[in-house]
Design an enzyme around this catalytic site. Structure first.
Site, PDB file in Angstrom:
ATOM      1  N   LEU A  15       0.834  -1.208   0.000  1.00 38.19           N
ATOM      2  CA  LEU A  15       0.000   0.000   0.000  1.00 38.19           C
ATOM      3  C   LEU A  15       0.867   1.256   0.000  1.00 38.19           C
ATOM      4  CD1 LEU A  15      -2.886  -1.065   2.423  1.00 38.19           C
ATOM      5  CD2 LEU A  15      -2.625  -1.459  -0.030  1.00 38.19           C
ATOM      6  N   ASP A  34      10.906   3.495   5.401  1.00 37.73           N
ATOM      7  CA  ASP A  34      10.614   2.066   5.543  1.00 37.73           C
ATOM      8  C   ASP A  34      11.887   1.418   6.076  1.00 37.73           C
ATOM      9  OD1 ASP A  34       8.221   0.202   4.003  1.00 37.73           O
ATOM     10  OD2 ASP A  34       9.961  -0.836   4.847  1.00 37.73           O
ATOM     11  N   LEU A  52      11.226   1.942  12.853  1.00 37.32           N
ATOM     12  CA  LEU A  52      10.252   2.762  13.590  1.00 37.32           C
ATOM     13  C   LEU A  52      10.252   2.518  15.092  1.00 37.32           C
ATOM     14  CD1 LEU A  52       7.008   2.770  11.433  1.00 37.32           C
ATOM     15  CD2 LEU A  52       8.539   4.674  11.912  1.00 37.32           C
ATOM     16  N   GLY A  72       3.255   1.990   8.300  1.00 42.50           N
ATOM     17  CA  GLY A  72       4.400   1.140   8.640  1.00 42.50           C
ATOM     18  C   GLY A  72       4.041   0.099   9.686  1.00 42.50           C
ATOM     19  N   SER A  75       2.556  -6.260   9.065  1.00 43.61           N
ATOM     20  CA  SER A  75       1.221  -6.221   8.445  1.00 43.61           C
ATOM     21  C   SER A  75       0.475  -7.555   8.511  1.00 43.61           C
ATOM     22  CB  SER A  75       1.345  -5.765   6.990  1.00 43.61           C
ATOM     23  OG  SER A  75       2.100  -6.707   6.280  1.00 43.61           O
ATOM     24  N   TYR A 136      -1.837  -9.073  16.272  1.00 41.84           N
ATOM     25  CA  TYR A 136      -1.843  -7.959  15.312  1.00 41.84           C
ATOM     26  C   TYR A 136      -3.066  -7.055  15.553  1.00 41.84           C
ATOM     27  CZ  TYR A 136      -2.465  -5.943  10.572  1.00 41.84           C
ATOM     28  OH  TYR A 136      -2.676  -5.128   9.495  1.00 41.84           O
ATOM     29  N   SER A 166      -7.070  -4.656   1.236  1.00 45.49           N
ATOM     30  CA  SER A 166      -6.680  -3.791   0.111  1.00 45.49           C
ATOM     31  C   SER A 166      -5.666  -4.524  -0.745  1.00 45.49           C
ATOM     32  CB  SER A 166      -6.142  -2.450   0.618  1.00 45.49           C
ATOM     33  OG  SER A 166      -6.129  -1.532  -0.436  1.00 45.49           O
TER      34      SER A 166
HETATM   35  C1  15L Z   1      -4.732  -6.997   7.126  1.00 49.47           C
HETATM   36  O1  15L Z   1      -4.788  -6.179   8.039  1.00 49.47           O
HETATM   37  C2  15L Z   1      -3.460  -7.437   6.525  1.00 49.47           C
HETATM   38  O2  15L Z   1      -2.466  -6.432   6.610  1.00 49.47           O
HETATM   39  C3  15L Z   1      -3.616  -7.871   5.094  1.00 49.47           C
HETATM   40  O3  15L Z   1      -2.451  -8.541   4.705  1.00 49.47           O
HETATM   41  C4  15L Z   1      -4.855  -8.774   4.893  1.00 49.47           C
HETATM   42  O4  15L Z   1      -4.655 -10.011   5.496  1.00 49.47           O
HETATM   43  C5  15L Z   1      -6.082  -8.096   5.446  1.00 49.47           C
HETATM   44  O5  15L Z   1      -5.890  -7.634   6.748  1.00 49.47           O
HETATM   45  C6  15L Z   1      -7.313  -9.021   5.415  1.00 49.47           C
HETATM   46  O6  15L Z   1      -7.784  -9.430   6.472  1.00 49.47           O
HETATM   47  O7  15L Z   1      -7.783  -9.329   4.332  1.00 49.47           O
END
Ligand code: 15L
Length: 260
Positions: A15, A34, A52, A72, A75, A136, A166
């Protein structure tokens, strides 16, 4: 947009790469950062490779910056120690550095995973309690809470984007509800940097998908009107997965796989 000098974090990610391309021509100065390296800097872009998790690095990154687009961090779900260092400590460092430097606004890539334990049959708005589905997701919920604190106590504004999925195109049954096209993702960021007053706004990041479990009326002041839709891919997605197992968490909960 009402800000001239922008810091973009996570600039080498999927993204972040989309955002770099779109932000650079629209602002006076873009600082892209990054932990991974980047190439092809635009004439008004400074690229900084940084971690970060470090408050001193964060202080350097926010120097002379008006607004931050914070994409950042880790993810995906991961061990708590990693998530804690990067997505919690790193997040806190960035906010603290931003406060000290007088940054006006942050656009934060929160996630569906902050509320991933809600059932796909429930329609929720931004006022429901968070229900994280993973380490997460806990960090994203922490981020939203910290953003609220910094608005209430220090007047630092944030738009928390609870981004669904996304990706270049939707490819699963769940994406029929969670997909956010890159153009609509950009529209969300652009609106978040344009509207004069946002306080701390939480908005769900999905395209104009007919099937949806999110109600964005509490974020109507952003003026977000998604243009794309996962509906255009329905036939393809049904053909690839004609008989989804409704008992499987992936097909039951808003967070899908992350809730397993
Ligand atoms: C997220 O937050 C992730 O960063 C992305 O990789 C996807 O897994 C997305 O959610 C999702 O749940 O589709």
């Amino acid at each position: 947009m009402i800000y001239d000098r922008i810091l973009l974090t996570g600039a080498a990610g999927l993204l972040g790469t989309e955002l770099r391309k779109r932000l650079a021509p629209r602002v006076k100065f873009l600082r892209s950062t990054d932990i991974a390296s980047m190439t092809d800097a635009a004439p008004n872009e400074e690229q900084v490779q940084a971690d970060l998790g470090d408050l001193n690095a964060a202080k350097e990154l926010v120097r002379d910056i008006d607004a931050i687009v914070h994409f950042g961090g880790i993810s995906k779900d991961a061990d708590y120690e990693i998530i804690h260092r990067v997505n919690i400590i790193g997040f806190q460092s960035l906010y603290e550095a931003a406060r000290i430097a007088g940054v006006k606004r942050i656009v934060f890539s929160s996630s569906v995973h902050a509320i991933g334990f809600y059932d796909q049959t429930q329609t929720i708005d931004a006022s429901v309690p968070t229900r994280p589905d993973s380490n997460y997701g806990v960090a994203k919920a922490f981020g939203e809470n910290l953003a609220q604190l910094f608005w209430d106590k220090h007047g630092l504004e944030t738009v928390s984007l609870r981004i669904g999925s996304s990706e270049p195109k939707p490819s699963t049954r769940r994406h029929l509800m969670t997909w956010l096209s890159f153009d609509d993702m950009w529209q969300l960021v652009e609106r978040s940097l344009t509207v004069p007053r946002v306080g701390h706004t939480i908005v769900y990041g999905a395209s104009n998908n007919r099937a949806s479990f999110w109600d964005n009326r509490l974020a109507a002041h952003l003026g977000y009107h998604p243009k794309d839709s996962a509906d255009d891919y329905t036939d393809e997605i049904f053909a690839a997965d004609p008989h989804p197992n409704r008992e499987d968490i992936v097909n039951r909960l808003q967070g899908g796989m992350f809730a397993k």
